[in-house]
Design an enzyme around this catalytic site. Structure first.
Site, PDB file in Angstrom:
ATOM      1  N   VAL A 295       0.834  -1.208   0.000  1.00 28.11           N
ATOM      2  CA  VAL A 295       0.000   0.000   0.000  1.00 28.11           C
ATOM      3  C   VAL A 295       0.865   1.253   0.000  1.00 28.11           C
ATOM      4  CG1 VAL A 295      -1.715   1.305   1.321  1.00 28.11           C
ATOM      5  CG2 VAL A 295      -1.935  -1.171   1.100  1.00 28.11           C
ATOM      6  N   ALA A 296       1.983   1.211   0.701  1.00 25.09           N
ATOM      7  CA  ALA A 296       2.863   2.381   0.763  1.00 25.09           C
ATOM      8  C   ALA A 296       3.477   2.695  -0.587  1.00 25.09           C
ATOM      9  CB  ALA A 296       3.968   2.141   1.798  1.00 25.09           C
ATOM     10  N   ASP A 342      -5.659  20.535 -43.298  1.00 19.62           N
ATOM     11  CA  ASP A 342      -6.337  20.814 -44.558  1.00 19.62           C
ATOM     12  C   ASP A 342      -6.106  22.280 -44.908  1.00 19.62           C
ATOM     13  OD1 ASP A 342      -7.884  20.423 -46.778  1.00 19.62           O
ATOM     14  OD2 ASP A 342      -9.790  20.594 -45.730  1.00 19.62           O
ATOM     15  N   ASP A 643     -12.484  18.900 -41.845  1.00 18.92           N
ATOM     16  CA  ASP A 643     -13.863  19.327 -41.628  1.00 18.92           C
ATOM     17  C   ASP A 643     -14.881  18.516 -42.427  1.00 18.92           C
ATOM     18  OD1 ASP A 643     -13.194  20.190 -44.128  1.00 18.92           O
ATOM     19  OD2 ASP A 643     -13.613  22.312 -43.784  1.00 18.92           O
TER      20      ASP A 643
END
Length: 924
Positions: A295-296, A342, A643
């Site tokens: 956990v540590a 583009d 687009d």
């Protein structure tokens, strides 16, 4: 009509353009009378519905599991099970809650439904008019089949790929496929194969394609492809078969999770063995000890902290007109090393502008940009009182089908080129509407490359012609000088051609205009009659102006080590000129690739030929996708802007797809990772800057989060190697308090620190460099971590000293003094962390060189951190859950002293680094 049954070997889709309509109908086993209902039903079964097939997305369970069962999550699930087996249910529940919160938040942010293909289907019309058994009927577009005869009218959206059988004044908007908004004139005439060399399928003049729009005119056409067999469907197939690639940060977090998990398990196993063999600890106690070490070492708070930090960055980017759909895309932008953009609508305004005019042997300049009438006509030095310019402007207005209304309505419609001619006349103070009745029009034809209109000009008939400069000049026998039509000699014709070439070299589109006086008795207004033996009037030179701020944005990209590459369906000469105009190319010999050239070279040859300055022109969606993937194979992080539907595959394949929010197609928006709300290329640079800032801040709070790991691990190691003589100075639940409670908000505050000066003056980061470098880990663990460990252990012994140690032994669990001692360890570590969070805001600069209160989230985080600590110490319920106990004023004052101590020690370190010449900032 041919027998309905097995089809003969069909001609390949676009190849129908090279055959006469009668042969096309024969191949498709249909006729001008259309199909019968029975024939259509059989073909519908054979070919399927005219819709885009959508792949079944992954199940909801699979998406959920991906967020809850990655490497670090699995480790925490198992750790919780161990805690449960060790009869520590509170710890198990706390650890599992970490996973649930992390996974739920990630799932909510990343679970974007695959709507790109749904958007593609929405672009297809609901109904279409067809001829069935000689009668026109309306049917659902999804019921169209090859062989159907379709009637197209103005305003219709084309529902399938078709070969035109007959048409009148037909203009098609193909921008959804090609990205170019210029209307395309269509006709039924058969295309010669040599005319198709280097021409995109969409530009075949006798074919129309699914998803495009009829702007003007009407036509009769036969369907030869439906559904996913259409050009439109092929793009959809490309978009849906491309698998989303993880961003650099996602890859780094995955690698970090694996590394930390392996280290944690190894340390936990080693400590379990050491506890059993060295300290002869009972199995249950050894398990608890190993669990504490795991956990540590696991930074439980890092995943939610990174996620929340990215979410806040998304909110900031919206204010800068960049809407990010995926959290990981924020950092991916910061890693971007190349932008494939583009041209039309992204780099340029998609508004043609006449900038030069040539008439009567003199050149004129026109100022102003776009469709605004703000601008003037400026005569050249040798123009004098040139009257031919006004005749040229008149020709541009009369031989024109566009419409433009003066303010306040500002209504504009028609071909951008023709609109530009009207605007040019308006700037010169000329009428923008034809003042004479139109008697006839010869529509533009790609073969003769011209358009002409015949007018009744105060009782006399005159034809005005405009079109390809080379074609018009070749068909003229006279030229207008003053008010007199003089013979156009071969020498003068050569001069005009050189003038056209000079404009073309500047990347300007050149349109020539001419006129022809028609005898009063003539009734022949056909193109061959009125467009030959004409009188040359002059030339218009125009271009699509770049958006404001684009040139500055490109320059900023170059300073940041980011290459900008233009990819467009436009002609190479125009692409090169616009690229040079905005600074994408600067050298005298840039590389210009066309789609036709890409088709002729292998992938290896293509990759070898990529240079720093390169422009791609006349490309189709397959080419664009290939370009993106080629750069990715070179190890580049690629951002792609677009687009239209044609951009969807490349947007999805790229590391970061950027769609236009105002003028972008739904498909592009759904396929992209980010949407520019203002359609401004310059906003991409702001987003990249934000992305770089985010990564820098992630490194800052990574250092901060890992600081406490050393301080959390040292108490367990001390207990182990003292063989139990020193009771555990910090419990596992208190470790979780630090990782998930007191650390969280200050770390999040570091995630929103402002960008450092000069962040856009350095090259993109090396993707092979891990997030946590050795130098960074050393600073986190061996500097800050060591100081915090000393702070925590000193606090533990200080508390025992206040209660009689070393005269009496250290307090043993579960006594109140032992709980106070562990609480003292916790308090000192938290206070040291308060000092560290301010220190982590700068790498080498003094923290007093920045405004300490500027980052309000850090200040608020520190306040909450201290408040949580006080609740843990003085709230009885928290005392029971976390094994803490209240502390006195002396103890709290001792803990608080570590805040200035940490700051002072780090200021000494930073001063040393600033004074040390030749020091290499390894963390960078």
């Amino acid at each position: 009509m041919a027998r309905v049954g097995d089809f003969p070997a069909p001609v390949k889709g676009p190849d129908f353009a090279f055959f006469e309509p009668e042969y096309v109908l024969e191949q498709l086993q249909t006729g001008f009378a259309g199909l019968s209902a029975e024939d259509a039903a059989k073909r519908l079964i054979r070919h399927g519905r005219n819709s885009i097939e959508i792949f079944v997305p992954s199940s909801l369970f699979r998406k959920l599991s991906g967020n809850f069962f990655h490497a670090m999550a699995v480790l925490l699930w198992l750790t919780g099970l161990v805690a449960l087996a060790a009869k520590m249910p509170e710890l198990a529940i706390a650890i599992w809650l970490v996973n649930i919160v992390n996974g739920s938040f990630s799932f909510w942010q990343e679970n974007c439904a695959q709507k790109a293909l749904e958007a593609l289907n929405k672009l297809l019309p609901v109904n279409v008019q067809v001829v069935r058994s000689s009668l026109p009927v309306n049917i659902s577009a999804s019921d169209l089949v090859p062989g159907d005869i379709v009637l197209l009218n103005e305003g219709d959206r084309v529902s399938a790929d078709m070969r035109i059988l007959s048409c009148q004044s037909l203009e098609i908007d193909q921008s959804i496929l090609t990205g170019e908004s210029r209307p395309v004139r269509k006709q039924a005439a058969t295309l010669e194969r040599q005319q198709a060399n280097g021409v995109l399928n969409a530009d075949f003049h006798n074919l129309v394609f699914a998803g495009t729009m009829v702007l003007t005119g009407h036509a009769q056409a036969v369907v030869f492809a439906t559904g996913t067999n259409t050009e439109f469907g092929k793009i959809a197939n490309l978009a849906q078969t491309i698998v989303d690639q993880p961003s650099p940060l996602q890859k780094e977090m995955e690698r970090l999770s694996r590394t930390v998990s392996a280290i944690s398990i190894a340390v936990g196993a080693a400590m379990f063995m050491a506890a059993k063999l060295l300290a002869h600890t009972e199995t249950q106690a050894a398990f608890m000890f190993a669990l504490g070490m795991i956990v540590a070492f696991v930074p439980e708070g890092m995943v939610p902290t990174v996620t929340l930090s990215l979410a806040l960055a998304v909110q900031r980017m919206v204010k800068r007109n960049a809407l990010v759909k995926r959290l990981s895309s924020v950092e991916a932008l910061g890693s971007c090393s190349i932008i494939c953009t583009d041209k039309t609508g992204t780099i340029t305004e998609n508004k043609m502008t006449v900038t030069r005019a040539f008439a009567g042997g003199a050149e004129f300049q026109l100022t102003g940009l776009g469709y605004s009438f703000e601008g003037t006509l400026i005569p050249g030095q040798d123009s004098g009182a040139n009257s031919e310019i006004f005749e040229l402007l008149k020709a541009g207005v009369w031989c024109n089908n566009a419409r433009i209304e003066l303010p306040p309505s500002n209504y504009v419609s028609g071909d951008p080129t023709e609109v530009a001619l009207l605007v040019a006349a308006g700037k010169a103070g000329q009428p923008v509407k034809c003042m004479a009745p139109r008697l006839h029009e010869n529509i533009f034809d790609s073969r003769r490359k011209s358009m002409s209109t015949v007018h009744d000009d105060s009782g006399s008939k005159v034809a005005y012609i405009k079109g390809s400069a080379a074609h018009i000049i070749a068909n003229c026998r006279r030229q207008l000088i003053g008010k007199v039509e003089l013979e156009l000699t071969e020498e003068q014709r050569a001069v005009l051609i050189r003038r056209v070439d000079s404009y073309a070299e500047d990347g300007l589109r050149v349109i020539a205009a001419a006129r022809n006086r028609i005898s009063e008795n003539s009734k022949d207004f056909s193109a061959p009659s009125v467009e030959t033996d004409a009188c040359f009037i002059g030339l218009f030179a125009m271009y699509d102006p770049p958006r404001r701020g684009v040139a500055e944005a490109v320059a900023k990209c170059k300073r940041a080590g980011i290459q900008v590459v233009m990819i467009t369906g436009d002609y190479e000469i125009t692409a090169r000129a616009i690229a040079r105009k905005v600074g994408i190319i600067e050298s005298d010999s840039p590389t210009i690739f066309t789609g036709a050239q890409l088709d002729r070279i292998s992938d290896d040859e293509f990759i070898e030929s990529l240079r720093e300055e390169v422009v791609f022109a006349r490309v189709n969606p397959d080419h664009k996708l290939r370009i993106v993937q080629a750069f990715q194979r070179c190890g580049r992080i690629v951002a792609v802007t677009g687009d239209g539907v044609n951009d969807a595959p490349a947007l999805k394949s790229a590391d970061i797809g950027v769609a236009m929010g105002q003028n972008g197609a739904d498909v592009a928006k759904e396929s992209a990772d980010m949407i520019l709300l203002d359609d401004n290329f310059a906003s991409i640079v702001s987003a990249i800057e934000e992305g770089r800032c985010v990564y820098d801040n992630i490194r800052k709070f990574a250092v901060y989060v890992f600081n406490s790991n050393m301080a959390e691990a040292v108490p367990f190691v001390v207990m182990l190697f003292s063989c139990g003589l020193i009771p555990l100075p910090l419990t596992v639940m208190q470790v979780l308090c630090i990782d998930l409670g007191t650390d969280m908000l200050p770390a999040l505050g570091l995630g929103v620190d402002p960008a450092e000066p000069g962040i856009m003056h350095r090259v993109p980061r090396n993707l092979n460099e891990p997030l946590l470098t050795r130098a960074l880990l050393a600073k986190a663990l061996l500097w800050y971590g060591a100081i915090e460990a000393i702070a925590g252990m000193s606090g533990y012994f200080f508390l025992n000293w206040l209660h009689g140690w070393p005269t009496i032994p250290l307090a043993q669990p579960p006594s109140v003094i032992w709980k106070m001692a562990t609480s003292m360890t916790l308090s000192c570590i938290v206070c040291a962390q308060v000092g560290a969070v301010f220190c982590c805001r700068t790498d080498r600069a003094s923290i007093f060189s920045v405004n300490l209160l500027e980052n309000r989230l850090v200040v608020a985080g520190v306040f909450v951190e201290i408040l949580l600590l006080l609740l843990l110490l003085f709230f009885p319920f928290a005392n029971q859950i976390f094994g803490t106990a209240p502390l006195g004023f002396t103890e709290l004052l001792y803990a608080a002293c570590w805040i200035p101590i940490v700051v002072a020690l780090d200021e000494i370190r930073k001063l040393y680094l600033r004074k040390s010449r030749g020091f290499r900032q390894a963390e960078r």
